[in-house]
Enzyme design. Structure first.
Site, PDB file in Angstrom:
ATOM      1  N   ASN A 146       0.846  -1.190   0.000  1.00 49.75           N
ATOM      2  CA  ASN A 146       0.000   0.000   0.000  1.00 49.75           C
ATOM      3  C   ASN A 146       0.881   1.238   0.000  1.00 49.75           C
ATOM      4  OD1 ASN A 146      -2.493  -1.263   0.077  1.00 49.75           O
ATOM      5  ND2 ASN A 146      -2.605  -1.274   2.315  1.00 49.75           N
ATOM      6  N   LYS A 171      -5.130   2.780  -6.769  1.00 50.29           N
ATOM      7  CA  LYS A 171      -5.092   1.990  -5.525  1.00 50.29           C
ATOM      8  C   LYS A 171      -4.974   2.920  -4.318  1.00 50.29           C
ATOM      9  CE  LYS A 171      -4.905  -1.828  -3.053  1.00 50.29           C
ATOM     10  NZ  LYS A 171      -3.966  -1.816  -2.031  1.00 50.29           N
ATOM     11  N   ASN A 200      -9.493   2.616   3.989  1.00 52.71           N
ATOM     12  CA  ASN A 200      -8.683   2.261   5.155  1.00 52.71           C
ATOM     13  C   ASN A 200      -8.917   3.136   6.392  1.00 52.71           C
ATOM     14  OD1 ASN A 200      -7.807   0.588   3.117  1.00 52.71           O
ATOM     15  ND2 ASN A 200      -5.706   0.510   3.832  1.00 52.71           N
TER      16      ASN A 200
HETATM   17  O1  KPL Z   1      -5.703  -2.880   0.281  1.00 53.09           O
HETATM   18  C1  KPL Z   1      -6.607  -3.092   1.071  1.00 53.09           C
HETATM   19  C2  KPL Z   1      -6.265  -2.953   2.503  1.00 53.09           C
HETATM   20  O2  KPL Z   1      -7.009  -3.412   3.359  1.00 53.09           O
HETATM   21  O3  KPL Z   1      -5.204  -2.376   2.782  1.00 53.09           O
HETATM   22  C3  KPL Z   1      -7.999  -3.337   0.583  1.00 53.09           C
HETATM   23  C4  KPL Z   1      -7.946  -3.678  -0.888  1.00 53.09           C
HETATM   24  C5  KPL Z   1      -8.794  -2.074   0.802  1.00 53.09           C
HETATM   25  C6  KPL Z   1      -8.696  -4.493   1.188  1.00 53.09           C
HETATM   26  O4  KPL Z   1      -9.188  -4.238   2.451  1.00 53.09           O
END
Ligand code: KPL
Length: 310
Positions: free
Chosen positions: A99, A187, A195
């Site tokens: 992320n 993303k 989140n």
């Molecule tokens: O990337 C995610 C995360 O939880 O960090 C998602 C795709 C939103 C899945 O919960």
């Protein structure tokens, strides 16, 4: 293919464990204790969509490893440390499935191997040491961040295509993209919406599929798209919102990674998600009040709970 997964928490364990299902892959998970020793003693249980027990190797020591592919799934604030550890080993390709923004650049600066960018939208929860559950189907998108390096026959393209084929054979829905910058911003918009809202309200992703919480998450995604546009990335607000809505619906039963972090009293990835949006917005002259508030609230929780000290 020999694969090392750096940071085998929920997503890393899901991806690494799923790859282990295919005989042609040898997988080593670099994980924390007691997850690593539980996997060595009794295997890794994949519950949910991929239900079965698999037996990857597992270690806590990521130094001096060699593999065809290193998949990096550590939290974004651990990327500099992971890059230093990875640099002691030898890998043909490194793939970031993390992320937040900036991870690929941090890895590429330290490691003598091509670094591919990737996004993953699978819902994954580490239920207990040795048990990971797939809580929502998703997709992996991967490719090079360098413009023009993903054309047919280029090195990056060949590497990305062979990883795509390996992932697909294991049952992970994967596509190669030649617009990774736009994919990473999309993303980011998804994570900027889902989140913090689920983390602050202690809810699953379903909470942002409707109602006021959904509107808050959508506004964070819209603002992120505006910042992407100011940075020269063509991401329309409605596409960012549609992508977020789609992932929230597909992973409705999932506890987002940030909600998992807050529930466990751990530091979150707020700095590289909403905090990144706020910093970029300030540099580019875009107003992002929703991202600012969400960032402040999550950081306030982190400080109050002792999860961060700065
Ligand atoms: O990337 C995610 C995360 O939880 O960090 C998602 C795709 C939103 C899945 O919960």
């Amino acid at each position: 293919m020999e694969v090392v997964v750096f940071g085998a928490g929920s997503l890393g364990s899901l991806v690494g464990g799923t790859l282990t299902r295919v005989d042609e892959h040898t997988v080593t998970l670099v994980a924390r204790e007691p997850h690593a020793s539980t996997i060595r003693a009794s295997g890794l249980q994949l519950s949910g969509e991929f239900g079965q027990t698999v037996t990857p190797d597992a270690t806590t020591d990521g130094r001096n490893l060699e593999a065809d592919l290193a998949i990096v799934t550590v939290k974004s604030f651990d990327t500099p440390a992971a890059a230093e550890t990875l640099a002691t080993g030898a890998f043909d390709t490194v793939l970031s499935l993390q992320n937040g923004m900036g991870n690929e650049e941090t890895l590429a600066a330290a490691i003598d191997a091509p670094v591919l960018a990737g996004t993953a939208t699978y819902g994954a929860v580490l239920q207990e040491p040795g048990v990971v559950e797939c809580t929502g189907p998703g997709k992996i998108v991967l490719g090079s961040l360098e413009e023009g390096s993903t054309g047919n026959g280029s090195n990056s393209s060949t590497r990305a295509t062979s990883i795509e084929a390996a992932f697909e054979r294991a049952g992970l829905e994967t596509v190669v993209a030649d617009d990774m910058s736009r994919r990473l911003w999309t993303k980011l918009a998804i994570n900027a919406g889902i989140n913090p809202v689920t983390a602050l309200t202690g809810t699953t992703n379903e909470a942002v599929t409707s109602g006021p919480a959904g509107e808050l998450a959508r506004e964070a995604a819209r603002e992120t798209a505006r910042v992407a546009q100011a940075a020269g990335v063509s991401l329309r607000e409605r596409d960012a919102v549609a992508a977020m809505d789609n992932v929230a619906t597909e992973t409705a039963a999932n506890t987002s990674s940030m909600a998992q972090d807050v529930a466990a009293g751990r530091r979150t990835e707020i700095d590289s998600i909403n905090g990144y949006v706020v910093d970029q917005a300030a540099a580019l002259g875009v107003d992002v009040p929703t991202n600012r508030v969400l960032t402040t609230l999550v950081r306030t929780w982190e400080r109050g709970s002792g999860a961060r000290s700065d």
